[in-house]
Motif scaffolding. Sequence first.
Motif, PDB file in Angstrom:
ATOM      1  N   ALA A  85       0.828  -1.202   0.000  1.00  0.00           N
ATOM      2  CA  ALA A  85       0.000   0.000   0.000  1.00  0.00           C
ATOM      3  C   ALA A  85       0.867   1.258   0.000  1.00  0.00           C
ATOM      4  O   ALA A  85       0.531   2.259  -0.662  1.00  0.00           O
ATOM      5  N   HIS A  86       1.966   1.229   0.727  1.00  0.00           N
ATOM      6  CA  HIS A  86       2.874   2.383   0.761  1.00  0.00           C
ATOM      7  C   HIS A  86       3.485   2.619  -0.612  1.00  0.00           C
ATOM      8  O   HIS A  86       3.621   3.784  -1.059  1.00  0.00           O
ATOM      9  N   ASN A  98       1.345   7.393  -6.644  1.00  0.00           N
ATOM     10  CA  ASN A  98       0.114   8.128  -6.977  1.00  0.00           C
ATOM     11  C   ASN A  98      -1.043   7.194  -7.341  1.00  0.00           C
ATOM     12  O   ASN A  98      -1.885   7.530  -8.180  1.00  0.00           O
ATOM     13  N   ARG A  99      -1.101   6.058  -6.677  1.00  0.00           N
ATOM     14  CA  ARG A  99      -2.237   5.136  -6.842  1.00  0.00           C
ATOM     15  C   ARG A  99      -2.987   5.082  -5.508  1.00  0.00           C
ATOM     16  O   ARG A  99      -3.154   4.035  -4.904  1.00  0.00           O
ATOM     17  N   LYS A 100      -3.436   6.251  -5.080  1.00  0.00           N
ATOM     18  CA  LYS A 100      -4.014   6.376  -3.751  1.00  0.00           C
ATOM     19  C   LYS A 100      -5.336   5.628  -3.580  1.00  0.00           C
ATOM     20  O   LYS A 100      -5.581   5.076  -2.498  1.00  0.00           O
ATOM     21  N   PRO A 101      -6.214   5.576  -4.583  1.00  0.00           N
ATOM     22  CA  PRO A 101      -7.438   4.786  -4.376  1.00  0.00           C
ATOM     23  C   PRO A 101      -7.143   3.316  -4.061  1.00  0.00           C
ATOM     24  O   PRO A 101      -7.761   2.730  -3.163  1.00  0.00           O
ATOM     25  N   MET A 102      -6.184   2.732  -4.772  1.00  0.00           N
ATOM     26  CA  MET A 102      -5.834   1.343  -4.488  1.00  0.00           C
ATOM     27  C   MET A 102      -5.133   1.216  -3.140  1.00  0.00           C
ATOM     28  O   MET A 102      -5.336   0.240  -2.402  1.00  0.00           O
ATOM     29  N   ALA A 103      -4.328   2.224  -2.784  1.00  0.00           N
ATOM     30  CA  ALA A 103      -3.665   2.208  -1.474  1.00  0.00           C
ATOM     31  C   ALA A 103      -4.687   2.238  -0.354  1.00  0.00           C
ATOM     32  O   ALA A 103      -4.573   1.498   0.638  1.00  0.00           O
ATOM     33  N   PHE A 104      -5.701   3.085  -0.486  1.00  0.00           N
ATOM     34  CA  PHE A 104      -6.748   3.154   0.537  1.00  0.00           C
ATOM     35  C   PHE A 104      -7.569   1.865   0.579  1.00  0.00           C
ATOM     36  O   PHE A 104      -7.993   1.425   1.655  1.00  0.00           O
ATOM     37  N   ILE A 140      -2.716   0.631   9.371  1.00  0.00           N
ATOM     38  CA  ILE A 140      -1.537   1.452   9.103  1.00  0.00           C
ATOM     39  C   ILE A 140      -1.843   2.315   7.887  1.00  0.00           C
ATOM     40  O   ILE A 140      -2.128   1.794   6.804  1.00  0.00           O
ATOM     41  N   HIS A 141      -1.786   3.622   8.051  1.00  0.00           N
ATOM     42  CA  HIS A 141      -2.035   4.510   6.916  1.00  0.00           C
ATOM     43  C   HIS A 141      -0.947   4.272   5.862  1.00  0.00           C
ATOM     44  O   HIS A 141       0.236   4.154   6.191  1.00  0.00           O
ATOM     45  N   PRO A 142      -1.309   4.211   4.591  1.00  0.00           N
ATOM     46  CA  PRO A 142      -0.299   3.925   3.559  1.00  0.00           C
ATOM     47  C   PRO A 142       0.774   4.987   3.411  1.00  0.00           C
ATOM     48  O   PRO A 142       1.831   4.714   2.838  1.00  0.00           O
ATOM     49  N   ALA A 143       0.537   6.196   3.934  1.00  0.00           N
ATOM     50  CA  ALA A 143       1.564   7.238   3.860  1.00  0.00           C
ATOM     51  C   ALA A 143       2.573   7.150   4.994  1.00  0.00           C
ATOM     52  O   ALA A 143       3.641   7.774   4.922  1.00  0.00           O
ATOM     53  N   ALA A 144       2.269   6.405   6.044  1.00  0.00           N
ATOM     54  CA  ALA A 144       3.219   6.245   7.148  1.00  0.00           C
ATOM     55  C   ALA A 144       4.507   5.619   6.624  1.00  0.00           C
ATOM     56  O   ALA A 144       4.509   4.898   5.621  1.00  0.00           O
TER      57      ALA A 144
END
Length: 269
Positions: free
Chosen positions: A120-121, A127-133, A147-151
């Motif tokens: 996810a990170h 820049n594939r944030k929908p899939m990361a979320f 765990i937030h994917p940006a962590a």
Amino acid sequence: MNIPIKAGSDSVWQRLHQEVVGMMESEAMLASYLYQTVLNHDSLEASLSFLLAAKLATPYLLAMSLRDVIAQAFAADPGIGEAIRRDLSAVLERDPAAQGLAQPFLHYKGFHALESYRVAHWLWNNNRKPMAFFLQNRISEVFAVDIHPAARMGKGILIDHGTSVVIGETAVVGDDVSMLHEVTLGGTGKESGDRHPKVGHGVLIGAGAKVLGNVKIGDCSKIASGSVVLHEVPPHATVAGVPAKIVGRPSAEEPALQMDQQLDKDFGM
């Protein structure tokens, strides 16, 4: 039974493969499962992508499609493969319940959640944030770890048990950190921007500890179980209580590696 290891193996993969062969020989009922998840693959990454995809798939995103996403992340960033091996080795070295590599690889949801987060990170950074979320949500639903994917998480991480671990968007966790269930690295309210903890290397965070706000947790420090940390913790300090206060100094040079959660040694008792 002699099942050859396919080309491209490494020491971690070789040991895992051999352990799984032994498991199959001792429990024939698991033979099909072990073939599908491990023995039918030629690398650690291929095996793990199959295993995670099977666990995280939904009726809306089937395992085959999800496996392609995971495999893409593994292929694009060799650092993920290094992290996987260090994380898996960390479980074996620090968790006395881990009887080899195969047990945590196949069954430990803290390990599964951490490696799924790494995918996810990668998606987040590309820049594939929908899939990361989507993955963050599935990881939370399946493994009870959020765990937030940006962590940003280092290598050699142990999330023991895993249940109810929460790590916020701007959190940073250094290498060789150990944390137990119900740990929170969170914010203190509705503030935006950089608002989550920064945890140094070698830190041990006990079960149920809450570290809140953009506070620095110094290298090789130790946070006692059930503590609420609201302020900076110096390197090589032990903190405990609600709110947490310095109560001593860890007896081990790197508390995360020793996993000793007793406080009497830190008090010099």
